[in-house]
Design a protein around this motif. Sequence first.
Motif, PDB file in Angstrom:
ATOM      1  N   SER A  58       0.688   8.629  -6.342  1.00 30.21           N
ATOM      2  CA  SER A  58       1.834   8.264  -5.517  1.00 30.21           C
ATOM      3  C   SER A  58       3.137   8.538  -6.240  1.00 30.21           C
ATOM      4  CB  SER A  58       1.748   6.774  -5.190  1.00 30.21           C
ATOM      5  OG  SER A  58       2.850   6.400  -4.412  1.00 30.21           O
ATOM      6  N   GLN A 105      10.046   4.548   1.279  1.00 30.60           N
ATOM      7  CA  GLN A 105       8.661   4.970   1.023  1.00 30.60           C
ATOM      8  C   GLN A 105       7.795   4.426   2.142  1.00 30.60           C
ATOM      9  OE1 GLN A 105       8.638   3.049  -3.046  1.00 30.60           O
ATOM     10  NE2 GLN A 105       6.625   2.384  -2.378  1.00 30.60           N
ATOM     11  N   GLY A 106       6.465   4.531   2.000  1.00 29.01           N
ATOM     12  CA  GLY A 106       5.584   4.202   3.115  1.00 29.01           C
ATOM     13  C   GLY A 106       5.712   2.772   3.601  1.00 29.01           C
ATOM     14  N   ARG A 107       5.777   1.828   2.675  1.00 33.96           N
ATOM     15  CA  ARG A 107       5.789   0.417   3.103  1.00 33.96           C
ATOM     16  C   ARG A 107       7.057   0.049   3.860  1.00 33.96           C
ATOM     17  NH1 ARG A 107       4.722  -1.585  -2.809  1.00 33.96           N
ATOM     18  NH2 ARG A 107       3.867   0.517  -2.802  1.00 33.96           N
ATOM     19  N   GLU A 110       6.050   0.857   7.231  1.00 29.83           N
ATOM     20  CA  GLU A 110       5.066  -0.136   7.705  1.00 29.83           C
ATOM     21  C   GLU A 110       5.773  -1.420   8.128  1.00 29.83           C
ATOM     22  OE1 GLU A 110       2.557  -0.479   4.287  1.00 29.83           O
ATOM     23  OE2 GLU A 110       1.409   1.325   4.770  1.00 29.83           O
ATOM     24  N   PHE A 130      -5.436  -0.961   4.144  1.00 33.28           N
ATOM     25  CA  PHE A 130      -4.707  -0.540   2.955  1.00 33.28           C
ATOM     26  C   PHE A 130      -3.827  -1.721   2.549  1.00 33.28           C
ATOM     27  CE2 PHE A 130      -1.354   1.272   0.398  1.00 33.28           C
ATOM     28  CZ  PHE A 130      -2.126   1.896  -0.565  1.00 33.28           C
ATOM     29  N   THR A 132      -0.724  -2.515   1.320  1.00 33.23           N
ATOM     30  CA  THR A 132       0.615  -2.815   1.857  1.00 33.23           C
ATOM     31  C   THR A 132       0.589  -2.862   3.388  1.00 33.23           C
ATOM     32  OG1 THR A 132       1.179  -0.464   1.809  1.00 33.23           O
ATOM     33  CG2 THR A 132       1.818  -1.770  -0.099  1.00 33.23           C
ATOM     34  N   THR A 133      -0.242  -2.022   3.976  1.00 30.93           N
ATOM     35  CA  THR A 133      -0.312  -1.961   5.444  1.00 30.93           C
ATOM     36  C   THR A 133      -0.769  -3.304   6.003  1.00 30.93           C
ATOM     37  OG1 THR A 133      -1.120   0.284   5.062  1.00 30.93           O
ATOM     38  CG2 THR A 133      -1.132  -0.502   7.335  1.00 30.93           C
ATOM     39  N   GLU A 188      -5.997   5.496   9.645  1.00 30.82           N
ATOM     40  CA  GLU A 188      -5.569   6.126   8.394  1.00 30.82           C
ATOM     41  C   GLU A 188      -6.292   7.458   8.191  1.00 30.82           C
ATOM     42  OE1 GLU A 188      -5.850   3.497   4.990  1.00 30.82           O
ATOM     43  OE2 GLU A 188      -5.940   5.195   3.624  1.00 30.82           O
ATOM     44  N   ASN A 192      -7.944   5.926   1.978  1.00 28.07           N
ATOM     45  CA  ASN A 192      -7.731   5.691   0.559  1.00 28.07           C
ATOM     46  C   ASN A 192      -8.767   4.723  -0.018  1.00 28.07           C
ATOM     47  OD1 ASN A 192      -6.586   5.187  -1.950  1.00 28.07           O
ATOM     48  ND2 ASN A 192      -4.519   4.955  -1.184  1.00 28.07           N
ATOM     49  N   ASP A 221      -1.651   6.282   9.946  1.00 25.40           N
ATOM     50  CA  ASP A 221      -1.108   6.241   8.589  1.00 25.40           C
ATOM     51  C   ASP A 221      -1.286   7.666   8.089  1.00 25.40           C
ATOM     52  OD1 ASP A 221      -0.594   6.152   5.901  1.00 25.40           O
ATOM     53  OD2 ASP A 221      -1.498   4.193   5.595  1.00 25.40           O
ATOM     54  N   THR A 223      -0.140   9.283   5.600  1.00 30.45           N
ATOM     55  CA  THR A 223       0.087   9.522   4.177  1.00 30.45           C
ATOM     56  C   THR A 223      -0.785  10.633   3.587  1.00 30.45           C
ATOM     57  OG1 THR A 223       0.700   7.219   3.957  1.00 30.45           O
ATOM     58  CG2 THR A 223       0.051   8.340   1.952  1.00 30.45           C
ATOM     59  N   ARG A 224      -2.061  10.669   3.978  1.00 26.68           N
ATOM     60  CA  ARG A 224      -3.013  11.611   3.384  1.00 26.68           C
ATOM     61  C   ARG A 224      -3.676  12.478   4.451  1.00 26.68           C
ATOM     62  NH1 ARG A 224      -3.829   9.877  -1.681  1.00 26.68           N
ATOM     63  NH2 ARG A 224      -2.890   7.888  -2.176  1.00 26.68           N
ATOM     64  N   SER A 261       3.921   7.748   3.763  1.00 30.89           N
ATOM     65  CA  SER A 261       4.393   7.699   2.390  1.00 30.89           C
ATOM     66  C   SER A 261       4.418   9.138   1.908  1.00 30.89           C
ATOM     67  CB  SER A 261       3.452   6.872   1.517  1.00 30.89           C
ATOM     68  OG  SER A 261       3.801   7.053   0.157  1.00 30.89           O
ATOM     69  N   LYS A 263       5.208  10.242  -0.740  1.00 30.90           N
ATOM     70  CA  LYS A 263       4.904  10.320  -2.166  1.00 30.90           C
ATOM     71  C   LYS A 263       3.495  10.859  -2.423  1.00 30.90           C
ATOM     72  CE  LYS A 263       6.338   6.698  -4.516  1.00 30.90           C
ATOM     73  NZ  LYS A 263       6.558   5.272  -4.885  1.00 30.90           N
ATOM     74  N   LYS A 264       2.719  11.070  -1.393  1.00 31.80           N
ATOM     75  CA  LYS A 264       1.351  11.587  -1.550  1.00 31.80           C
ATOM     76  C   LYS A 264       1.332  13.045  -1.082  1.00 31.80           C
ATOM     77  CE  LYS A 264       0.976   7.079  -2.099  1.00 31.80           C
ATOM     78  NZ  LYS A 264       0.460   6.161  -1.113  1.00 31.80           N
TER      79      LYS A 264
HETATM   80  C1  LIG Z   1       0.539   4.784  -0.730  1.00 30.92           C
HETATM   81  C2  LIG Z   1       0.062   4.437   0.598  1.00 30.92           C
HETATM   82  C3  LIG Z   1       0.797   3.597   1.441  1.00 30.92           C
HETATM   83  C4  LIG Z   1       2.067   2.898   1.015  1.00 30.92           C
HETATM   84  O1  LIG Z   1       3.073   3.780   0.706  1.00 30.92           O
HETATM   85  P1  LIG Z   1       4.191   3.513  -0.417  1.00 30.92           P
HETATM   86  O2  LIG Z   1       4.992   4.771  -0.399  1.00 30.92           O
HETATM   87  O3  LIG Z   1       3.501   3.264  -1.700  1.00 30.92           O
HETATM   88  O4  LIG Z   1       4.988   2.337   0.021  1.00 30.92           O
HETATM   89  C5  LIG Z   1       0.280   3.358   2.700  1.00 30.92           C
HETATM   90  N1  LIG Z   1      -0.881   3.888   3.106  1.00 30.92           N
HETATM   91  C6  LIG Z   1      -1.604   4.692   2.329  1.00 30.92           C
HETATM   92  C7  LIG Z   1      -2.877   5.262   2.827  1.00 30.92           C
HETATM   93  C8  LIG Z   1      -1.176   4.992   1.038  1.00 30.92           C
HETATM   94  O5  LIG Z   1      -1.932   5.778   0.256  1.00 30.92           O
END
Ligand SMILES: *Cc1c(COP(=O)(O)O)cnc(C)c1O
Length: 465
Positions: A58, A105-107, A110, A130, A132-133, A188, A192, A221, A223-224, A261, A263-264
Amino acid sequence: MTNPARVRRSWAEPYKIKTVELLHMTTREEREAALLEAGYNTFLLRSREVYIDLLTDSGTSAMSDRQWAALMLGDEAYSGSENFYNLVESVQEHYGYKYLVPTHQGRGAENLMSQILIRPGDFIPGNMYFTTTRLHQELSGGQFVDVIVDEAHVPGSTFPFKGNVDLRKLEQLVSDVGADHIPYISLEGNVNMAGGQPFSMQNLHDLHAFCRKHDILIMLDATRTVENAWFIQQREEGWGDKSVKQILLEICNLTDGCTMSAKKDSLVNIGGFFACNSEEIYLKAQNLVVVYEGLHTYGGLAGRDMEAMAQGIRESVEEAHQAARIGQVYYLGEMLESAGVPIVKPIGAHAIFIDARAFLPHLDQDQYPAQALAAEIYKEAGIRAMERGNVSAGRDPETGENRHPKLELVRLTLPRRVYTQAHMDVVAETILDVFERRTEIRGLEMIYEPEYLRFFQARFQPIEG
Ligand SMILES: *Cc1c(COP(=O)(O)O)cnc(C)c1O
């Protein structure tokens, strides 16, 4: 099997190195002192104490020269930055949603989505939680319900789509609580917590039909999800000749919006967004983001960060990039697997998950075997992994008891475009050394427990005896 040199060639990095960052080497004594100082929690180590950092993928990926160049194009206007419009365009082209609100960022995304869509007493089904979710769902008065297929909870199962939603579980929930109390399903991509496991396009089509019938939104979600798209291309009948870009768009097309997010998948060090197709939801998010993140054309980001994200999204759907990214994870995973180390199978996209209960069968789950193993791997060679088990799962808010998740894992997460194949060899050798002396490894007791997301800051000490 094919000759290893040929397998290797198939995922050679589609880039060359322009700048290097020097690594710190430490002695065993230094690592033991560092571990004590960090309360046996790898999150609390200082990065200069770490040699190979596999804590997370991340925000740790290497940006390309084009992304670094994009930083120089930052338009740092408070309102209406050019970079915002470039980001909107990039998200629309690759994810297809109409409306976008950037977040830090992702949260952040969320938080907005949970506050807008969840009313107290609602249920939010999801294909595994997940951290934070789920917390944001709970803070908004909702309750998460796991509707992932059973295979996802079985580390040894080789089912190729462990991220699938079990529609019978979802149907059961709808009949138990009524669709009126289910604002959306949280879907998602490349789950993860299940080990980086994809859902199939077929499953998404079935889910889409079910949710339309019951008037339940599908919020992705995302992110990935580029990595999920790559697995669909590799594994699912009928999708082999489609590009990752096409598959990603098709996934998003079957959903109503997403949190991200960046960041991934999107190869940036910071950033995220909320996106959706409903104007009504968008207007609420656009309004709420001002409270928590910043104006809706920057959402807590600098203009330059949005520009780097717009470029990162374009690079993330490149076939050669995903082949190398996931190829490197497989390279490490296959080395461990062939040496008998128990890992979650099939190997996922972003990490190798060691099954800590099988690795340390002499430890009770309340002795935090995954936490203990992550500490041991650090002590051995300065390699930083993280716990994904009893500590991460937290306590049940009703009973106050540890949740005792079925999966008690140590995650070795590979940042994108950062480490080389030789680093992967060192990681594998280290884990094999620890595996050899596994019966000596002691469990841990928790001596400090924070209230929220305890895995980040909890402190431990070895159990005497
Ligand atoms: C990292 C992640 C998040 C949260 O994102 P942040 O940028 O860390 O706040 C949510 N869902 C998934 C699947 C993640 O990998």
